[in-house]
Structures are given as C-alpha cells and as structure tokens.
Motif scaffolding. Structure first.
Motif, PDB file in Angstrom:
ATOM      1  N   ASN A   1       2.326  13.411 -26.022  1.00 29.33           N
ATOM      2  CA  ASN A   1       1.516  14.155 -26.855  1.00 29.33           C
ATOM      3  C   ASN A   1       2.426  14.452 -27.953  1.00 29.33           C
ATOM      4  OD1 ASN A   1      -0.699  14.924 -24.816  1.00 29.33           O
ATOM      5  ND2 ASN A   1       0.953  15.991 -23.766  1.00 29.33           N
TER       6      ASN A   1
ATOM      7  N   ASN B   1      -2.592  11.920 -28.610  1.00 24.77           N
ATOM      8  CA  ASN B   1      -1.670  11.317 -27.801  1.00 24.77           C
ATOM      9  C   ASN B   1      -1.605   9.862 -27.605  1.00 24.77           C
ATOM     10  OD1 ASN B   1      -3.492  10.690 -25.637  1.00 24.77           O
ATOM     11  ND2 ASN B   1      -3.353  12.572 -24.844  1.00 24.77           N
TER      12      ASN B   1
ATOM     13  N   ARG C   1      -6.969  21.029 -26.398  1.00 25.28           N
ATOM     14  CA  ARG C   1      -5.953  20.708 -25.460  1.00 25.28           C
ATOM     15  C   ARG C   1      -5.226  21.956 -25.100  1.00 25.28           C
ATOM     16  NH1 ARG C   1      -1.930  16.243 -27.182  1.00 25.28           N
ATOM     17  NH2 ARG C   1      -1.401  17.702 -28.899  1.00 25.28           N
TER      18      ARG C   1
ATOM     19  N   GLY D   1       2.529  17.440 -18.854  1.00 24.06           N
ATOM     20  CA  GLY D   1       1.526  17.986 -19.690  1.00 24.06           C
ATOM     21  C   GLY D   1       1.109  19.213 -19.680  1.00 24.06           C
TER      22      GLY D   1
END
Length: 190
Positions: free
Chosen positions: A60, A67, A117, A185
């Motif tokens: 990322n 990403n 995100r 993540g």
C-alpha cells in the motif's frame, strides 16, 4: 489528435500525482491474500468452468489510495474433449481426444485504486499485466495476459473480486470470481 494527447497527458499526471490528496485512512504497508476462485472459460467451441487458487502480495503506497503487488494464480480445468487447433490456432503436435486437464499459471504485476480504504467496506478497481503458462497434455505454451478487475473488501480481511483474463494464446477469455482472506493491511493502529 493534439486534444487527445493533451487529455491523456493530464489524466496520467492526475493519476500519478493528483491522487495523493484523496487517500483515506492510514493503512499498514503490506498485505497478503490467499483465495479460491471459479472462472468461466470462453473458447471458440463454447465454455467450461475451472477452479483456481490464488496468492497475492500487495504494498500500500503511503498517503495514496494506490497499491501495487504481484499476483499468482493456478487454474485447473478438466476438458472432456479438446481440439488443439481450436485452442491454439496451430497444431505442432496433436492431443488425443479424451479427458485431460488444462493447467494455467498466471504471474502478473498488479495495481489497484482503492475507494474508502481502511473503512469497514472498501472498493477497488485495477488490473494486472504479465504472463500465463498453459499446459494441456504434454503441450506447454506461454502467453501475454491482461487482467482488469474490480471488487470489494469487507472489514479489511475478506476480499471479493471479479476479474477478466485475456490471454494472447490459448483459451483467450476467462471471466472469474474469487474470494480471498487478507492478512496484514487494514487500518494502522496507534
């Protein structure tokens, strides 16, 4: 013609530099995905289904909704009867008719643009460009492959992806749906 060049130049600059301000929540740098999928292969003779397993490692980008990563996928499909000339438009060695497996490996660098995100539900659109290796019986062929994709990620750990794989040689078109578990993540803590 000049207007098109200007438009595409501005679009490229926006995508490269203008998206940094659109970043959502801060997220961890690395994430890994392991998943299973089902693809519908569309050939000149018709279509058939195949199962696949996939692995993907993504990085990322800092303060950006982008990403980048590497995608590996292995798809296996049983073929009841196959005509090598139909599959590959050429026949260096004939394949006997009968039940055999088609085994395809994809190795694709990928990039995705993420919306929301770090939130509980986030969306992404992106794709990959790389190679595939297809083996049917004793015949193996390498090919250029293109994979646009879009999907949704739930609670930063469950990813549902719809993709379309175009292979320059071989089975030409694959429409796939996969579900994967994401490790890493997600939102940065602290």
């Amino acid at each position: 013609m000049k207007k098109n060049n200007y438009f595409f130049s501005m679009l490229a600059l926006f995508l490269a530099f203008g998206t940094a301000g659109l970043a959502q929540e801060p997220v961890r740098k690395l994430e890994f995905e392991a998943g299973l999928g089902y693809s519908l292969a569309i050939t000149k003779e018709g279509h058939y289904g195949c199962l696949s397993a996939l692995l993907e490692l993504r990085y990322n980008l800092h303060n950006s909704p982008w990403n980048v990563g590497i995608h590996y996928e292995n798809s296996i499909a049983p073929l009841e009867s196959v005509d090598y000339e139909v599959l590959y438009d050429t026949s260096p060695s004939p394949i006997p008719m009968g039940t055999i497996d088609e085994d395809i490996h994809y190795i694709l660098p990928v990039a995705d643009y993420n919306f929301h995100r770090g939130k509980r539900i986030s969306y992404f659109v992106g794709g990959g460009l790389g190679m595939s290796i297809c083996q049917i019986g004793n015949n193996t062929r390498g090919s250029f492959s293109l994979m646009p994709r879009a999907g949704v990620e739930f609670i930063n750990h469950l990813r549902l992806t719809l993709n379309y794989k175009y292979n320059q040689r071989g089975m030409y078109h694959y429409l796939g749906l996969s579900i994967g578990g994401v490790f890493g993540g997600g939102r940065k803590r602290g």
